[in-house]
Design a protein around this motif. Structure first.
Motif, PDB file in Angstrom:
ATOM      1  N   GLY A  14       0.819  -1.212   0.000  1.00 36.47           N
ATOM      2  CA  GLY A  14       0.000   0.000   0.000  1.00 36.47           C
ATOM      3  C   GLY A  14       0.843   1.248   0.000  1.00 36.47           C
ATOM      4  O   GLY A  14       0.534   2.229  -0.676  1.00 36.47           O
ATOM      5  N   PHE A  15       1.942   1.223   0.754  1.00 36.02           N
ATOM      6  CA  PHE A  15       2.822   2.384   0.811  1.00 36.02           C
ATOM      7  C   PHE A  15       3.500   2.620  -0.528  1.00 36.02           C
ATOM      8  O   PHE A  15       3.585   3.741  -1.011  1.00 36.02           O
ATOM      9  N   ALA A  16       3.955   1.541  -1.171  1.00 37.74           N
ATOM     10  CA  ALA A  16       4.622   1.682  -2.459  1.00 37.74           C
ATOM     11  C   ALA A  16       3.675   2.219  -3.520  1.00 37.74           C
ATOM     12  O   ALA A  16       4.055   3.039  -4.357  1.00 37.74           O
ATOM     13  N   GLN A  17       2.434   1.782  -3.464  1.00 38.29           N
ATOM     14  CA  GLN A  17       1.476   2.238  -4.460  1.00 38.29           C
ATOM     15  C   GLN A  17       1.112   3.697  -4.273  1.00 38.29           C
ATOM     16  O   GLN A  17       0.611   4.333  -5.199  1.00 38.29           O
ATOM     17  N   SER A  18       1.367   4.254  -3.083  1.00 40.31           N
ATOM     18  CA  SER A  18       1.021   5.643  -2.828  1.00 40.31           C
ATOM     19  C   SER A  18       2.082   6.606  -3.327  1.00 40.31           C
ATOM     20  O   SER A  18       1.898   7.813  -3.292  1.00 40.31           O
ATOM     21  N   GLN A  19       3.232   6.090  -3.771  1.00 43.79           N
ATOM     22  CA  GLN A  19       4.312   6.946  -4.227  1.00 43.79           C
ATOM     23  C   GLN A  19       4.061   7.397  -5.659  1.00 43.79           C
ATOM     24  O   GLN A  19       3.357   6.762  -6.425  1.00 43.79           O
ATOM     25  N   ASP A  20       4.662   8.541  -6.014  1.00 43.32           N
ATOM     26  CA  ASP A  20       4.634   8.993  -7.405  1.00 43.32           C
ATOM     27  C   ASP A  20       5.675   8.198  -8.167  1.00 43.32           C
ATOM     28  O   ASP A  20       6.855   8.189  -7.815  1.00 43.32           O
ATOM     29  N   LEU A  21       5.252   7.515  -9.214  1.00 42.55           N
ATOM     30  CA  LEU A  21       6.161   6.697  -9.986  1.00 42.55           C
ATOM     31  C   LEU A  21       6.888   7.565 -10.998  1.00 42.55           C
ATOM     32  O   LEU A  21       6.298   8.376 -11.688  1.00 42.55           O
ATOM     33  N   ALA A 113      13.015  -5.533   1.530  1.00 43.66           N
ATOM     34  CA  ALA A 113      11.902  -5.543   0.583  1.00 43.66           C
ATOM     35  C   ALA A 113      11.462  -4.128   0.236  1.00 43.66           C
ATOM     36  O   ALA A 113      11.128  -3.833  -0.923  1.00 43.66           O
ATOM     37  N   VAL A 114      11.462  -3.242   1.233  1.00 43.37           N
ATOM     38  CA  VAL A 114      11.104  -1.845   0.983  1.00 43.37           C
ATOM     39  C   VAL A 114      12.087  -1.220   0.000  1.00 43.37           C
ATOM     40  O   VAL A 114      11.691  -0.585  -0.995  1.00 43.37           O
ATOM     41  N   TYR A 115      13.375  -1.391   0.273  1.00 38.17           N
ATOM     42  CA  TYR A 115      14.373  -0.779  -0.604  1.00 38.17           C
ATOM     43  C   TYR A 115      14.319  -1.356  -2.019  1.00 38.17           C
ATOM     44  O   TYR A 115      14.350  -0.606  -3.009  1.00 38.17           O
ATOM     45  N   LEU A 116      14.246  -2.677  -2.130  1.00 36.11           N
ATOM     46  CA  LEU A 116      14.259  -3.300  -3.453  1.00 36.11           C
ATOM     47  C   LEU A 116      13.022  -2.921  -4.269  1.00 36.11           C
ATOM     48  O   LEU A 116      13.097  -2.811  -5.507  1.00 36.11           O
ATOM     49  N   LYS A 122      12.152   2.483  -9.482  1.00 29.09           N
ATOM     50  CA  LYS A 122      12.926   3.725  -9.599  1.00 29.09           C
ATOM     51  C   LYS A 122      12.229   4.890  -8.899  1.00 29.09           C
ATOM     52  O   LYS A 122      12.153   6.005  -9.431  1.00 29.09           O
ATOM     53  N   ASP A 123      11.752   4.643  -7.705  1.00 34.25           N
ATOM     54  CA  ASP A 123      11.088   5.675  -6.916  1.00 34.25           C
ATOM     55  C   ASP A 123      12.055   6.158  -5.835  1.00 34.25           C
ATOM     56  O   ASP A 123      12.410   5.407  -4.931  1.00 34.25           O
ATOM     57  N   GLU A 124      12.467   7.406  -5.939  1.00 29.64           N
ATOM     58  CA  GLU A 124      13.508   7.911  -5.040  1.00 29.64           C
ATOM     59  C   GLU A 124      13.057   7.954  -3.584  1.00 29.64           C
ATOM     60  O   GLU A 124      13.829   7.665  -2.677  1.00 29.64           O
ATOM     61  N   LYS A 125      11.804   8.337  -3.355  1.00 35.36           N
ATOM     62  CA  LYS A 125      11.332   8.431  -1.981  1.00 35.36           C
ATOM     63  C   LYS A 125      11.329   7.073  -1.296  1.00 35.36           C
ATOM     64  O   LYS A 125      11.715   6.945  -0.136  1.00 35.36           O
ATOM     65  N   LEU A 126      10.894   6.047  -2.007  1.00 34.07           N
ATOM     66  CA  LEU A 126      10.871   4.714  -1.434  1.00 34.07           C
ATOM     67  C   LEU A 126      12.285   4.158  -1.274  1.00 34.07           C
ATOM     68  O   LEU A 126      12.575   3.459  -0.295  1.00 34.07           O
ATOM     69  N   ARG A 127      13.164   4.468  -2.227  1.00 28.54           N
ATOM     70  CA  ARG A 127      14.573   4.077  -2.069  1.00 28.54           C
ATOM     71  C   ARG A 127      15.161   4.726  -0.823  1.00 28.54           C
ATOM     72  O   ARG A 127      15.853   4.070  -0.030  1.00 28.54           O
TER      73      ARG A 127
END
Length: 278
Positions: A14-21, A113-116, A122-127
């Motif tokens: 859910g968190f990953a899907q909330s990021q701007d791709l 898993a979060v980082y990968l 290629k989402d900088e905020k999640l990285r």
């Protein structure tokens, strides 16, 4: 174990899907990976070096931490006795969660898993979130491992008193009470993840989940209350210092317009705790 991993999988999906791709980024994933791994180690070094740069306010905070740990020390015996007595009344799912969430292997499985995921899309905020999680857990993990052996405080379940120490690497695991590794790993994760959200309700829920492993160490007889209090403050300090360093390395920030969190040690008749104000 499976339920814990499934829970975090759902949270992070859910968190990953909330990021701007940003799939149009031209930088290769290998270059991103090298840059991020470098920041993991540099972030750890930054956290360890901060005491060399402390000013008056920082030393005052350190003094409050020591006083808070000292006050908690006076409550070590009654709190340990109380929590160990209610151990069998705790639902098994909470007992399992408390152990699994704070274990190093599960911690790195989750943070990795979060980082990968951030690297894959290629989402900088999640990285950056992954870098913060990994570097904070690594810095806290190494620090607690060193302190456990150097200080050598007896665990409650050892049958010895809270005043029993066998320092300088001369004791076994029964003398690894101070600080709590489970608490540090769980609370660094909770604080780093909560920074991603603006809602105080979501933040409160994340901190509550992060606190369960800390409390679980009390009912399992692994740690004293003062071990947990010190571990909580160390966790917040490590995450905040590394996050400030990452501000200089990544363009993406966390909720720039959101209110900062204020942390205070709270003492009173019959109570002791750490209060977060959103």
């Amino acid at each position: 174990m499976q339920r814990v991993l499934l829970f975090f999988f759902l949270v992070f999906v859910g968190f990953a899907q909330s990021q701007d791709l940003h799939t149009d980024v031209t930088e290769t994933r290998w270059d991103m990976f090298k840059y991020d791994i470098g920041n993991v180690f540099l972030g750890m070094g930054h956290a360890y070096s901060r005491p060399l740069h402390w000013q008056g306010d920082q030393w005052a905070d350190f003094g409050v931490t020591m006083v808070g740990t000292g006050v908690a020390y006076f409550f070590d015996d009654p709190t340990s006795e109380y929590f160990r007595e209610i151990r069998e009344d705790i639902p098994e799912v909470l007992r399992d969660f408390g152990f699994e969430y704070g274990s190093p292997s599960n911690n790195y499985m989750i943070t990795g898993a979060v980082y990968l995921t951030g690297l894959a899309i290629k989402d900088e905020k999640l990285r950056r979130t992954g870098v913060l999680l990994i570097s904070s857990a690594s810095a806290g993990g190494l620090l607690q491992h060193f302190l456990k052996s150097a200080i050598g405080r007896a665990r409650p379940l050892s049958g010895k008193t809270k005043d029993t120490f066998n320092p300088l690497w001369s004791g076994g695991k029964d003398f690894h009470a101070f600080p709590s590794g489970h608490a540090i790993l769980a609370l660094t994760n909770a604080h780093a993840i909560a920074k991603q959200f603006k809602s105080p309700w979501i933040k409160g829920g994340i901190y509550t989940l992060g606190a369960i492993p800390s409390v679980s160490r009390l009912w399992e007889g692994k740690h004293w209350l003062s071990d947990i209090v010190f571990s909580a403050v160390v966790s917040i300090f490590i995450v905040e210092s590394i996050d400030r360093y990452l501000d200089t390395k990544y363009d993406k920030k966390y909720n720039d317009n959101s209110k900062k969190i204020s942390w205070n040690l709270n003492f009173g008749p019959g109570q002791i705790g750490i209060v977060a104000r959103f």
